[in-house]
Design a protein around this motif. Structure first.
Motif, short mmCIF file in Angstrom:
data_model
loop_
_atom_site.label_atom_id
_atom_site.label_comp_id
_atom_site.label_asym_id
_atom_site.label_seq_id
_atom_site.Cartn_x
_atom_site.Cartn_y
_atom_site.Cartn_z
N UNK A 79 -16.76 -1.98 20.36
CA UNK A 79 -17.46 -2.38 19.15
C UNK A 79 -16.82 -1.87 17.86
N UNK A 80 -16.01 -0.82 17.94
CA UNK A 80 -15.52 -0.20 16.71
C UNK A 80 -14.04 0.14 16.77
N UNK A 81 -13.26 -0.71 17.42
CA UNK A 81 -11.83 -0.45 17.52
C UNK A 81 -11.09 -1.75 17.80
N UNK A 82 -9.83 -1.77 17.39
CA UNK A 82 -8.98 -2.92 17.65
C UNK A 82 -7.52 -2.54 17.49
N UNK A 83 -6.67 -3.33 18.11
CA UNK A 83 -5.23 -3.13 18.01
C UNK A 83 -4.64 -4.35 17.32
N UNK A 84 -3.85 -4.13 16.29
CA UNK A 84 -3.11 -5.19 15.61
C UNK A 84 -1.67 -5.10 16.08
N UNK A 85 -1.15 -6.18 16.64
CA UNK A 85 0.25 -6.23 17.06
C UNK A 85 0.94 -7.33 16.27
N UNK A 86 2.22 -7.12 15.95
CA UNK A 86 2.96 -8.11 15.18
C UNK A 86 4.44 -7.78 15.20
N UNK A 87 5.21 -8.71 14.68
CA UNK A 87 6.65 -8.50 14.47
C UNK A 87 6.83 -8.31 12.97
N UNK A 88 7.61 -7.31 12.60
CA UNK A 88 7.86 -7.03 11.18
C UNK A 88 9.34 -7.14 10.89
N UNK A 89 9.64 -7.61 9.68
CA UNK A 89 11.00 -7.60 9.15
C UNK A 89 10.92 -6.82 7.84
N UNK A 90 11.64 -5.71 7.76
CA UNK A 90 11.65 -4.88 6.55
C UNK A 90 13.07 -4.80 6.02
N UNK A 91 13.19 -4.83 4.69
CA UNK A 91 14.52 -4.79 4.07
C UNK A 91 14.61 -3.66 3.06
N UNK A 92 15.76 -3.00 3.07
CA UNK A 92 16.10 -1.96 2.11
C UNK A 92 17.57 -2.16 1.77
N UNK A 93 17.84 -2.66 0.55
CA UNK A 93 19.23 -2.95 0.20
C UNK A 93 19.79 -3.96 1.18
N UNK A 94 20.94 -3.63 1.79
CA UNK A 94 21.57 -4.51 2.77
C UNK A 94 21.06 -4.28 4.19
N UNK A 95 20.17 -3.31 4.37
CA UNK A 95 19.65 -2.95 5.69
C UNK A 95 18.41 -3.78 6.00
N UNK A 96 18.39 -4.38 7.19
CA UNK A 96 17.24 -5.14 7.66
C UNK A 96 16.79 -4.56 9.00
N UNK A 97 15.50 -4.28 9.11
CA UNK A 97 14.94 -3.79 10.37
C UNK A 97 14.02 -4.86 10.93
N UNK A 98 14.23 -5.20 12.19
CA UNK A 98 13.35 -6.11 12.93
C UNK A 98 12.60 -5.25 13.93
#
Length: 122
Positions: A79-98
């Motif tokens: 009743x009071x909890x959940x899990x969020x799952x997803x794919x993220x793409x983050x960018x910093x300058x020329x660096x990309x994290x998948x």
């Protein structure tokens, strides 16, 4: 007491975006210090971080410039909890994290709090 309703996916996505915005603004450590449960853990590549280690990691890391969330899904846990799952793409300058992410949220003391967070390179 608030119970999980049909708006759970929107609520958890809202919380996750708030965390990402704080990271982009250089406030990730402060945000998660407030948003995490007392015994929360963050599992990242090569480390498992409690609250103090998480704050130090954010202090010693440059903020990301941008992020995108893809393929979000929510798993209800009682009743009071959940899990969020997803794919993220983050960018910093020329660096990309998948990344593949999961954040477990608990509704506690009037707010949704992070109990566990895990990220794995995609």
């Amino acid at each position: 007491m608030t119970e999980i309703t049909d708006d759970l996916p929107a609520r958890l996505l809202h919380e996750e975006h708030a965390g990402w915005r704080a990271i982009l603004e250089g406030r990730g450590g402060e945000h998660y210090a407030r948003a995490m449960t007392r015994d929360a853990l963050m599992v990242v590549e090569g480390a498992m971080l409690g609250r103090d280690e998480m704050m130090a990691a954010f202090r010693n890391t440059q903020p990301w410039d941008s992020y995108e969330l893809h393929e979000p899904a929510v798993i209800r846990l009682g009743d009071h909890a959940g899990v969020l799952v997803y794919r993220a793409v983050a960018r910093r300058g020329d660096d990309t994290a998948n990344l593949r992410m999961s954040t477990t949220y608990l509704y506690d003391d009037g707010a949704w709090r992070v109990a566990a967070h895990q990220q794995t390179p995609a």
